[in-house]
Structures are given as C-alpha cells and as structure tokens.
Design an enzyme around this catalytic site. Sequence first.
Site: not given
Lengths: 214, 214
Positions: A42, A111, A140
């Site tokens: 990521r 997600s 996040k």
Amino acid sequence: MTITPERLRLYLVTDDGLTVGRPLADIVLAAVAGGVTIVQLREKRATTRHFVEQARALKAALSASGVPLIINDRIDIALAVGADGVHLGDDDMPASEARRILGKRAIIGISLGGVPENAADAIAQADYVAASPVFATGTKPDAGPALGLDGVRALRRAVPRPLVAIGGINQGNARQIVEAGAHGIAVVSAIMAAADPEAAAARLKDAVEGALRQ
Amino acid sequence: MTITPERLRLYLVTDDGLTVGRPLADIVLAAVAGGVTIVQLREKRATTRHFVEQARALKAALSASGVPLIINDRIDIALAVGADGVHLGDDDMPASEARRILGKRAIIGISLGGVPENAADAIAQADYVAASPVFATGTKPDAGPALGLDGVRALRRAVPRPLVAIGGINQGNARQIVEAGAHGIAVVSAIMAAADPEAAAARLKDAVEGALRQ
C-alpha cells in the site's frame, strides 16, 4: 482466482511511513518468516515510478515463499509487476472494472465498512472481503466508523466470501476477532512498526491459530 | 499506434484546479470547438474512483469529435475507459512497461526535459515527445528547468518523433515555439483558466497555423 480462508490468516499491509529507515522488503520477509500468509503493498503517496519499483522488489523477494503479493488500489502496478491481485476500497476502481482488466486468475479483495445494501456487483467479483475498520485505527485516517465485533459477525453471516478484518488489531484483540467469525486478521502497525517484525508476526499468528483451535 | 504531427497542433492538458466550478467536460468540449486537436486528462490529486469517472465522462464527450483522449500517468485508468493512450513523465511508469501492458495500438507520449543521454528505450516506445517545460510554468510546480527555444530546436533535431512543447505557453509566445521546430503546443491554463475556452483555443490555433504557413 479463488483464495482459501487459510490464506487470509495473517495479512500484512505495508506502510512505508512506519519503516524507520529499514528496507521495506526486509520487514516483509521477516514477517513472512514469522507466519504472514499474504502481503498487500500500500503506497498512498508514492509516484507511480517508485510504486512500481517497490512492487517489483517485493514480488521478487516473496517469490520463493509462495506468499501472494496484493497491490492496494493500483491495477497498473499489479499488471506491471505480475502481482497476484489487487485490493480495492470505495475510492478505488470498481471491482467489475478490475476483474475485466486483470482477468479471472487475479485475486481481487474489497473493503466493506458494514453489511452492504448494494454491493452485490462488487462482492460477485471479489475473492475475499476485508471488514474495515474493525476498530479505530491511526494508520488510515480516512477509514469510516469502526465495525466492532458485531460488525464482523454480521459480515461473516451476510457475505459468502473468505473474510479478513483490519483496523486497530494487535496481539491483545486478535483472538476475539477470529472468534467473531473472521478467517484471519490484517495488520499494519502491529508488524510494520514492531522492533522485531518476525516475532510480532509469530505472536499474532499464534493468537489466530489459538482461537481457531478452540 | 503512430500519431501525426498534425494531431499535436493544439494539445489541451486539463487541470481541475482551474475550472472555477465549470464542469470539466464543458471546458474541454468548448476548447475542441475552438480547435484543440488532442486532450490529456491530468488528475494529480483525485482518487482512482473519481479519476475513472472523469475519464469515462471525457471519453464519451469526445467520442463524436474524433479527438483522442490521453491519460496522464495512469495506465489503469486508460484501460478502464478505453482511452487512446497515456502520457508518461519521469515519475511515471517506464514507457516500455506501458507499451507491454497497453499494446501496439495505444498512443504513448513521454516528457523530455532536454536532449536525453540515455532515454533510447523510452523514445523507441514513444509515439510523440513533449518538450517540458519550454518556459517556466505555474501549473506544474515539480517541472524541471525551462528548456527555452534552443531546447526545442535541439529536441527537434535529436528525436525522430512528433514534438509538442509545454510549459508557460500562451498566445504571445506560441508562434516562436512552432518556429523553433515544435509540431504543436500544449497548454493548461491558457485554455483551462480562460473565461471563453473556445475563443482562447481558436486564438492559439491561429497562432500555430500562422507560424506553420510561413
């Protein structure tokens, strides 16, 4: 491609802001030695050039282990390095587009921030689902409200896909997440920020496997 | 795919920070009516989801005109919407990777900040080259030092590809850029920030064509 629930037992999501100068691939390989079963790269701030270089290095590092490499969001990066799949959030490419571009063999994860009312298309294309975030998380900042353990239970009942949970998971709460129905846990800082990523992964893996043995 | 020098005459690069509330597609279509010959969608801050939606809308808007849509940097977006090609800078995917993923029919453009010493691979894969930046520019703060007109002349001699120049170009200096050897000009704010994008495009096109007629 399908993915087994076992493959989701301990899912490492990288964060290059937590490496404190250590090479990303070194942390990932240590984590794999400790028991990580799948890795997601990521990179939310990197240029495409840097992202593709990181992805290629990780793909090469992981090749001997058989641990799949998943790319967050970026189908172009996955195609460029021959990654095993992509993970898609609400702000990313729709899963149906990703499937059309990547083909049947790619692993596509999505997600979900709760039991969806109109995500049938995305779920149909998804090989696995991430309950996100299960708890509040610092890594996040744009994550939605926490699902909690009840949210994990509800997703496990509602969505016929292997289920991993992410968000604020550590050695202390891993067990209850698996007991709530997740097939595995996904972590960022619990491994990326650990002084000993291999030991941290091994402890998390023990917690997951302990809950599964009950 | 090859691209003719004529296709590069007036190249619009979008910037959604300059639309002051006007729909991006409206500005682009007005610019095409004024004479724009090729359009590049550039989104440096958008999520992938927003980028793909913008690209799909622009592709649909441009379809009747025959004006190609080029995507800045993002091969995944180009694949998702069936864009005509991509434009790649130093921080983007290497052109050879882009060609492998997109195939022979895609238009691939690359930015060059001067006559390259070791960009033979990239040039071999490129259908056109952008001299960037020809002058100082406010719309791309990470652009390198300005090439100037001598830089345009040198690139035209050294690189056997259709050549467009970008960076700080306006109605006042468009003519000398074409006289220096560029096949066309690329602009951002000279059209995107204009109160009347169609008229702005028409004036720029006149300047280019005037220089070519000499």
